[in-house]
Design an enzyme around this catalytic site. Structure first.
Site, mmCIF file in Angstrom:
data_model
loop_
_atom_site.group_PDB
_atom_site.id
_atom_site.type_symbol
_atom_site.label_atom_id
_atom_site.label_comp_id
_atom_site.label_asym_id
_atom_site.label_seq_id
_atom_site.Cartn_x
_atom_site.Cartn_y
_atom_site.Cartn_z
ATOM 1 N N GLU A 30 1.225 8.698 1.653
ATOM 2 C CA GLU A 30 2.625 8.798 1.976
ATOM 3 C C GLU A 30 3.431 10.165 1.418
ATOM 4 O O GLU A 30 4.203 10.367 0.669
ATOM 5 C CB GLU A 30 3.088 7.741 1.346
ATOM 6 C CG GLU A 30 2.757 6.320 1.750
ATOM 7 C CD GLU A 30 3.513 5.167 1.373
ATOM 8 O OE1 GLU A 30 4.033 5.324 0.208
ATOM 9 O OE2 GLU A 30 3.757 4.047 1.991
ATOM 10 N N GLU B 71 -1.627 0.856 6.200
ATOM 11 C CA GLU B 71 -0.880 -0.142 5.004
ATOM 12 C C GLU B 71 -0.001 -0.785 5.889
ATOM 13 O O GLU B 71 0.798 -0.335 6.667
ATOM 14 C CB GLU B 71 -0.237 0.697 4.012
ATOM 15 C CG GLU B 71 -0.921 1.285 2.939
ATOM 16 C CD GLU B 71 -0.290 1.868 1.684
ATOM 17 O OE1 GLU B 71 0.868 1.182 1.421
ATOM 18 O OE2 GLU B 71 -0.570 3.028 1.043
HETATM 19 C C1 BG6 Z 1 3.005 2.050 -0.370
HETATM 20 C C2 BG6 Z 1 1.921 2.797 -1.299
HETATM 21 O O1 BG6 Z 1 4.087 2.917 -0.713
HETATM 22 O O2 BG6 Z 1 3.326 0.946 -0.505
HETATM 23 C C3 BG6 Z 1 1.205 1.785 -2.074
HETATM 24 O O3 BG6 Z 1 1.113 3.529 -0.669
HETATM 25 C C4 BG6 Z 1 1.984 0.664 -2.497
HETATM 26 O O4 BG6 Z 1 0.704 2.381 -3.254
HETATM 27 C C5 BG6 Z 1 2.575 -0.105 -1.335
HETATM 28 O O5 BG6 Z 1 1.543 -0.422 -3.441
HETATM 29 C C6 BG6 Z 1 3.553 -1.246 -1.482
HETATM 30 O O6 BG6 Z 1 4.605 -0.991 -2.529
HETATM 31 P P1 BG6 Z 1 4.600 -1.846 -3.820
HETATM 32 O O7 BG6 Z 1 5.696 -1.215 -4.577
HETATM 33 O O8 BG6 Z 1 4.996 -3.274 -3.396
HETATM 34 O O9 BG6 Z 1 3.367 -1.763 -4.371
#
Ligand code: BG6
Length: 463
Positions: free
Chosen positions: A172, A361
């Site tokens: 990101e 993701e």
């Molecule tokens: C993304 C990141 O922004 O979102 C992850 O690459 C992160 O590392 C994921 O865990 C979800 O965000 P959060 O804050 O719910 O863990």
């Protein structure tokens, strides 16, 4: 029934600092993440003897990875996205020689994946960098960090050249604009000029890593990684539409540099009008011309933008500021759920770059609880993932080239924004709470068996 292509990679994504724990073991140095006990959104705290951080143990993946990988294999994973903790390899960041124990850990991890025929997709830097580089050099603000990163990248490319053929540079990368310490190792109160200069150094480092990867592992492919923050105009008012385009430029800028090899005109205008003068050398321009092989991104939600100040004042602030979309529901953490937006974004990225795409993701953070029989019936997660995967399949039908899908947090882990374990993403439950209590026992949830069916049927089981 429409099925996904045979070559489509299925799996999950995790990051070193959110799962491994063992923050000081086998010579590992402290990272920026070790100084963020309350996550990206919380304050930074330097370590003092005896203090604690949920990430010090996290889910103990450092020791339990064989058990976890066996569960991923049982679900049918063909791919696992992991990250290497830079500080296991170069504990302070500026050493000349890598830490052998750190290199050996990832050798073992990749061997374990190979045993189960799971393809590793490896991120070089996922939301952490050596604290030593932050303290002594000012993070990515110092141009020398490009060389330190290149040394690290070349070290791991050489070491794992026979084991890893899919790589990503910075997780990101566009987050640096919203979370400077996490993104580029700068204090939160840094000026815009300082942040963009640090980002410039990181973009050069990313391009140099792409070049090094091609040189050292000719049959590997290396991509960038964007937070796919698709913004809609709240209304069809031309001013709102223009504003949405400009907001989208905020993340597209990174993709444009990494895919096209130079700074886009809209960014140069922004720099001019905001008195941002970057130091860009002729060698930097040359380096940036090396572009990525594919584009990867995370996708959780979409947001709206408007020129209406009153509505803007009500904007939800998580890490990004956005006005709620009245047509969408939200997760327990206020993230708006928009499966169709994923199809739109896939088409948008494909039209823009014409490079293969990888969804690295996507997932739902939710509170889970065990029922009287000790089971976790997470129908809400199944429904979220089902609806998003259906849209991925639609995008493939639209002609978009999609390499694969790794859902975020296939096993519960420590969340990045607030360092919570109670925000669970996994198909596998981990018995640990936000205070660190629990046995760390792993329990497959209902979604575990659902994902297994989806993978085994190459998507035919989706509804
Ligand atoms: C993304 C990141 O922004 O979102 C992850 O690459 C992160 O590392 C994921 O865990 C979800 O965000 P959060 O804050 O719910 O863990």
């Amino acid at each position: 029934m429409k099925v996904f292509p045979e070559t489509f990679l299925w799996g999950g994504a995790i990051a070193a600092n959110q799962v491994e724990g063992a923050w000081q073991e086998d010579g590992k140095g402290p990272s920026t993440s070790d100084m963020q006990p309350w996550g990206i959104l919380g304050a930074t705290r330097e370590r003092t003897p005896g203090d604690s951080n949920i990430k010090d143990i996290a889910i103990d993946f450092y020791r339990r990875y064989p058990e976890d990988i066996a569960l991923f294999a049982d679900m049918g994973f063909t791919c696992l996205r992991v990250s290497i903790a830079w500080t296991r390899i170069f504990p302070n960041g500026d050493e000349n020689t890598p830490n052998e124990a750190g290199l050996a850990f990832y050798d073992n991890l990749f061997d374990e994946l190979a045993k189960h025929s799971i393809t590793p997709l490896v991120t070089l830097s996922h939301y952490e960098m050596p604290w030593g580089l932050v303290k002594q050099y000012g993070g990515w603000g110092d141009r020398q960090t490009i060389d330190f990163f290149e040394r690290y990248a070349r070290t791991v490319f050489s070491r794992y050249q026979d084991k890893v053929k899919l790589w990503l540079t910075f997780n990101e990368i566009n987050m640096a604009l919203h979370a400077p310490l996490t993104g580029v190792g700068l204090p939160e109160n840094s000026s815009e000029s300082e942040i963009y200069q640090a980002i410039h150094h990181q973009l050069v480092a990313s391009a140099r890593a792409v070049c090094a990867c091609h040189e050292i592992i000719p049959d590997a492919r290396i991509g960038n990684m964007l937070l796919g923050a698709l913004m809609y105009p709240l209304s069809c008012k031309p001013e709102d539409v223009l504003k949405a385009q400009q907001e989208n430029h905020g993340w597209q800028f990174f993709g444009d540099v990494q895919c096209r090899g130079n700074y886009p005109g809209y960014m140069q205008r922004y720099f001019r009008e905001n008195n941002i003068v970057l130091e860009v050398t002729p060698q930097d321009r040359e380096d940036l011309r090396t572009t990525v092989d594919f584009v990867s991104f995370s996708y959780y939600m979409t947001g709206c933008v408007t020129t209406d100040d009153e509505l803007n004042n009500q904007a939800r602030a998580n890490i990004l500021n956005m006005v709620p979309n009245p047509h969408l529901k939200s997760s327990e953490w206020g993230w708006q759920i928009d499966p169709i937006g994923l199809r739109t974004l896939l088409n948008e990225l494909w039209d823009r770059y014409q490079k293969p795409l990888f969804i690295v993701e996507n997932g739902l953070g939710a509170k889970d609880s065990l029922n009287a029989d000790g089971e976790i019936i997470d129908d809400y997660r199944i429904s979220y993932l089902n609806d998003h995967l259906v849209q991925v399949r639609e995008a493939i039908d639209d002609g978009v080239e999609v390499m694969g899908y790794t859902s975020w947090g296939p096993i519960d882990l420590v969340s990045a924004s607030k360092a919570e374990i109670s925000k669970r993403y996994g198909f596998i439950y981990v018995d640990r709470d936000d205070e660190g209590n629990g046995t760390l026992k792993r329990i497959p949830k209902k979604s575990y068996y659902w994902y297994q069916q989806v993978i085994n049927s190459r998507g035919a089981a989706l509804k």
